[in-house]
Design an enzyme around this catalytic site. Structure first.
Site, PDB file in Angstrom:
ATOM      1  NE  ARG A  63      -4.123  -1.706   0.354  1.00 14.67           N
ATOM      2  CZ  ARG A  63      -4.166  -3.003   0.061  1.00 14.67           C
ATOM      3  NH1 ARG A  63      -3.141  -3.600  -0.504  1.00 14.67           N
ATOM      4  NH2 ARG A  63      -5.242  -3.702   0.313  1.00 14.67           N
ATOM      5  CB  SER A 114      -8.421  -1.313   4.393  1.00 14.10           C
ATOM      6  OG  SER A 114      -8.760  -2.597   3.951  1.00 14.10           O
ATOM      7  CD  GLU A 140      -5.591   1.153   2.584  1.00 12.67           C
ATOM      8  OE1 GLU A 140      -4.907   1.427   1.590  1.00 12.67           O
ATOM      9  OE2 GLU A 140      -6.297   0.133   2.661  1.00 12.67           O
TER      10      GLU A 140
END
Ligand code: EPU
Length: 337
Positions: A162, A237, A333
């Site tokens: 990520r 997420s 994130e």
């Protein structure tokens, strides 16, 4: 090209947060992008792709530039591989479906990820054992300050979990205009080993899966666990899964023998943040219109009228509780703006 004023960004972010951009423009060509970046009377500029990885916490006094560059092309194709070049403003999942219609293999595990093609390399999107970098050839981009065009290779992008050059040294310097992928033309390598894909295929009585079957299985798993942003605002997420040293993981395991984990390498272990958050009792929690999804503790949701500040506050409470319970810092994130 039309620069609008006081535009609600609600339709442009998957959390569905209702904040306003002081100025707003959609660019549909490289020439328009170059022109708008040269407008010095708007010193603050923000590039917007699919809006699927951001939390807007207040009105923006910037010029928000929506990347509406469209187009998909097959660059070359032979018996083993096909190279495709996709403009940044294309929707990611539409691209995956387009590749599957042509029986091109590689992106099937990345089905149903919200967002645009141009945003995908920024956080190196990943799911079910595959990351964008696995099929990435290069991307074309425009330097925001000089409007020159460049091509970045796989190596230039410095992809990680990520993570990429664009989230670090390159932050705010470039606009990605297109992405080139290398896919298999036949003899596709099927990746069914991760998570519940194999179980999902078995449930559907598919014993010799095609890439299309894998995509269907991934779509089915995602639909069971992850809320559809068109129905319930969310950004996938919210946190990254934390990576800890093997030594500190073994210590944790003594106190929490059921803690799930993925081995990263000999020295590092990745822990599902969802488990940590779930253990702390946040799953399904609702504070006003801000909440933690009932089926996936890693996903924060907007039940309707939550503000970005309310969602941010909830995310900070989660971070503090996880830190005090496990001694682990979890980091978002999503980009908080
Ligand atoms: N778990 C819980 N409670 C929950 C959910 C999960 O305890 O509410 C535990 C379970 O033990 C489960 C484990 O956490 O086995 C992992 O959960 P899951 O398989 O759902 O994956 P994840 O690690 O939470 C990551 C990605 C997702 C991606 C899935 C599948 C990150 C930050 N997230 O989630 O990506 O779809 O794996 O590959 O790496 C996204 O980035 O927006 C995203 C959705």
């Amino acid at each position: 090209m039309n620069i609008q004023e006081h535009v609600s960004l609600r339709p442009y972010n998957t959390f569905g947060i209702d904040v306003k951009a002081r100025y707003f423009a959609e660019v549909t060509s490289i020439a328009e992008l170059s022109w708008v970046l040269q407008q010095n009377s708007y010193p603050k500029k923000l590039i917007l792709g699919g809006g699927s990885n951001m939390l807007l916490t207040g009105d923006l006094d910037s010029l928000v530039i929506l990347i509406g560059l469209k187009g998909k092309e097959v660059v070359s194709s032979d018996d083993s591989h096909t190279i495709i070049r996709i403009m940044a403003g294309e929707n990611w999942h539409d691209l995956v479906l387009w590749t599957l219609e042509r029986d091109l293999g590689g992106l099937e595990n990345l089905s149903l990820i919200p967002g645009s093609v141009g945003s995908a390399p920024i956080q190196n999107i990943g799911a079910y054992g595959v990351e964008l970098k696995d099929h990435f050839v290069c991307c074309e981009l425009m330097d925001i300050s000089t409007q020159t065009l460049h091509t970045f290779s796989l190596e230039d992008c410095k992809f990680g979990y990520r993570d990429s050059y664009f989230k670090n040294e390159g932050k705010g310097k470039y606009v990605i205009t297109s992405v080139t992928f290398r896919l298999t033309s036949k003899d596709h390598s099927l990746r069914t080993g991760y998570g519940t894909i194999a179980a999902e295929l078995e449930k559907a009585e598919v014993f010799h899966p095609s890439i299309q079957d894998i995509s269907k299985a991934v779509i089915s798993i995602r639909q069971q666990k992850l809320p559809d942003p068109a129905i319930l605002g969310n950004s996938g997420s919210f946190f990254k899964n934390p990576v800890v040293s093997k030594k500190s993981f073994e210590k944790l395991q003594q106190s929490y023998p059921d803690i799930p984990f993925y081995k990263v390498d000999e020295d590092e272990i990745k822990i599902p943040a969802a488990w940590l958050i779930d253990f702390c009792g946040f799953k399904g929690l609702r504070q006003g219109d801000a909440g933690v999804h009932e089926h996936q503790a890693l996903v924060l949701v907007n039940y309707g009228k939550a503000t970005g500040a309310e969602i941010l506050r909830l995310s900070q409470q989660i971070q503090e509780t996880v830190k005090s319970t496990f001694g682990i810092a979890i980091v978002p994130e999503v980009n908080v703006l």
